[in-house]
Design an enzyme around this catalytic site. Sequence first.
Site, PDB file in Angstrom:
ATOM      1  N   SER A   9      36.313   9.962  42.331  1.00  0.00           N
ATOM      2  CA  SER A   9      35.217  10.028  41.367  1.00  0.00           C
ATOM      3  C   SER A   9      35.368   8.925  40.329  1.00  0.00           C
ATOM      4  O   SER A   9      36.249   8.982  39.464  1.00  0.00           O
ATOM      5  CB  SER A   9      35.198  11.389  40.677  1.00  0.00           C
ATOM      6  OG  SER A   9      34.222  11.402  39.661  1.00  0.00           O
ATOM      7  N   HIS A  34      32.959   8.774  45.004  1.00  0.00           N
ATOM      8  CA  HIS A  34      32.061   9.789  44.468  1.00  0.00           C
ATOM      9  C   HIS A  34      31.349   9.213  43.245  1.00  0.00           C
ATOM     10  O   HIS A  34      31.982   8.787  42.280  1.00  0.00           O
ATOM     11  CB  HIS A  34      32.862  11.032  44.077  1.00  0.00           C
ATOM     12  CG  HIS A  34      32.026  12.238  43.825  1.00  0.00           C
ATOM     13  ND1 HIS A  34      31.472  12.992  44.837  1.00  0.00           N
ATOM     14  CD2 HIS A  34      31.648  12.835  42.663  1.00  0.00           C
ATOM     15  CE1 HIS A  34      30.800  14.006  44.314  1.00  0.00           C
ATOM     16  NE2 HIS A  34      30.875  13.923  42.995  1.00  0.00           N
ATOM     17  N   ASP A  36      28.769   9.985  40.384  1.00  0.00           N
ATOM     18  CA  ASP A  36      28.101  11.049  39.635  1.00  0.00           C
ATOM     19  C   ASP A  36      26.939  10.504  38.810  1.00  0.00           C
ATOM     20  O   ASP A  36      27.129   9.617  37.978  1.00  0.00           O
ATOM     21  CB  ASP A  36      29.089  11.724  38.687  1.00  0.00           C
ATOM     22  CG  ASP A  36      30.072  12.622  39.406  1.00  0.00           C
ATOM     23  OD1 ASP A  36      29.609  13.480  40.183  1.00  0.00           O
ATOM     24  OD2 ASP A  36      31.289  12.461  39.209  1.00  0.00           O
ATOM     25  N   MET A  38      24.061  11.590  36.093  1.00  0.00           N
ATOM     26  CA  MET A  38      23.697  12.625  35.127  1.00  0.00           C
ATOM     27  C   MET A  38      22.533  12.144  34.269  1.00  0.00           C
ATOM     28  O   MET A  38      22.521  10.983  33.847  1.00  0.00           O
ATOM     29  CB  MET A  38      24.893  12.947  34.229  1.00  0.00           C
ATOM     30  CG  MET A  38      26.165  13.281  34.969  1.00  0.00           C
ATOM     31  SD  MET A  38      27.514  13.579  33.806  1.00  0.00           S
ATOM     32  CE  MET A  38      28.917  13.523  34.920  1.00  0.00           C
ATOM     33  N   HIS A  67      26.277  12.061  43.936  1.00  0.00           N
ATOM     34  CA  HIS A  67      26.081  13.426  43.457  1.00  0.00           C
ATOM     35  C   HIS A  67      25.055  13.402  42.326  1.00  0.00           C
ATOM     36  O   HIS A  67      25.343  12.960  41.219  1.00  0.00           O
ATOM     37  CB  HIS A  67      27.436  13.961  42.970  1.00  0.00           C
ATOM     38  CG  HIS A  67      27.390  15.347  42.417  1.00  0.00           C
ATOM     39  ND1 HIS A  67      28.452  15.883  41.711  1.00  0.00           N
ATOM     40  CD2 HIS A  67      26.439  16.315  42.448  1.00  0.00           C
ATOM     41  CE1 HIS A  67      28.142  17.110  41.344  1.00  0.00           C
ATOM     42  NE2 HIS A  67      26.926  17.400  41.770  1.00  0.00           N
ATOM     43  N   MET A  69      23.171  14.989  39.557  1.00  0.00           N
ATOM     44  CA  MET A  69      23.095  16.089  38.594  1.00  0.00           C
ATOM     45  C   MET A  69      21.899  15.819  37.702  1.00  0.00           C
ATOM     46  O   MET A  69      22.016  15.552  36.502  1.00  0.00           O
ATOM     47  CB  MET A  69      24.400  16.179  37.794  1.00  0.00           C
ATOM     48  CG  MET A  69      25.561  16.674  38.618  1.00  0.00           C
ATOM     49  SD  MET A  69      27.145  16.623  37.744  1.00  0.00           S
ATOM     50  CE  MET A  69      27.662  14.946  38.142  1.00  0.00           C
ATOM     51  N   MET A 138      30.993  23.360  43.237  1.00  0.00           N
ATOM     52  CA  MET A 138      31.533  22.934  41.956  1.00  0.00           C
ATOM     53  C   MET A 138      32.571  23.954  41.480  1.00  0.00           C
ATOM     54  O   MET A 138      32.289  25.143  41.379  1.00  0.00           O
ATOM     55  CB  MET A 138      30.426  22.805  40.918  1.00  0.00           C
ATOM     56  CG  MET A 138      29.393  21.710  41.204  1.00  0.00           C
ATOM     57  SD  MET A 138      30.112  20.051  41.221  1.00  0.00           S
ATOM     58  CE  MET A 138      30.742  19.923  39.541  1.00  0.00           C
ATOM     59  N   ASP A 176      34.521  19.882  44.054  1.00  0.00           N
ATOM     60  CA  ASP A 176      34.531  18.935  42.939  1.00  0.00           C
ATOM     61  C   ASP A 176      34.912  19.661  41.654  1.00  0.00           C
ATOM     62  O   ASP A 176      34.229  20.597  41.246  1.00  0.00           O
ATOM     63  CB  ASP A 176      33.133  18.312  42.812  1.00  0.00           C
ATOM     64  CG  ASP A 176      33.054  17.249  41.732  1.00  0.00           C
ATOM     65  OD1 ASP A 176      34.078  16.958  41.077  1.00  0.00           O
ATOM     66  OD2 ASP A 176      31.952  16.691  41.549  1.00  0.00           O
TER      67      ASP A 176
END
Length: 217
Positions: A9, A34, A36, A38, A67, A69, A138, A176
């Site tokens: 990540s 990974h 992320d 957001m 990923h 979010m 998660m 994760d």
Amino acid sequence: MENTVISASILSADLCDLGSEIGRAEKAGCKYIHFDVMDGMFVPNISYGIPVLGSVSKRTECVLDVHLMITDPIRYIKAFAENGADIITFHLEACSDAKAVIDEIHSCGKKAGISIKPGTPASALEPYLEFADMILIMTVEPGFGGQGFNYDMLDKISTVKTMLSERGYDVPIEVDGGINEVTAPLAKKAGAEILVAGSYLFNAPDMGTAVRKILDQ
């Protein structure tokens, strides 16, 4: 467990030197990166987005494990697909029509992952298991790196694994949140095959040693 995949990540990486950090993860044995995303709405934090992914995709041969979010993720699937994502995972809680999101991801030629937060029961995944290419459980609340592993989620991992096995679906489970040399073997025993690790890897004195500690248990 030789089939375990480590997804590094980069939320925990030095973003001022991201190319080198990704190279360090590759050299250490991480097969996935990974990524992320957001939006400050679905989760309170804001991270990086499409232009950064485009740059990252030019610097690595690793699988880009994106990923999302973000609220209403279907709006951005095509853009992330066009900028190098290999797997696009969205949150079941963030959309009104999960099947439509999965279909959009597949129409872009990418693998579709579905994620659920700690408070969402495993049963919520049931209508979509046959369409998913990965399930992300998660083990922390999404939105921030460096959180501790929620041990209550081990039962959820096992439950999802059983749901998949009983239906004959060969769909990997990714975990994760709070993965380290202590929690990794527990997650693997529960049924996880892909482990997302951030601060544990990027803060380690030697990332290769940290990866081996996860893989060798």
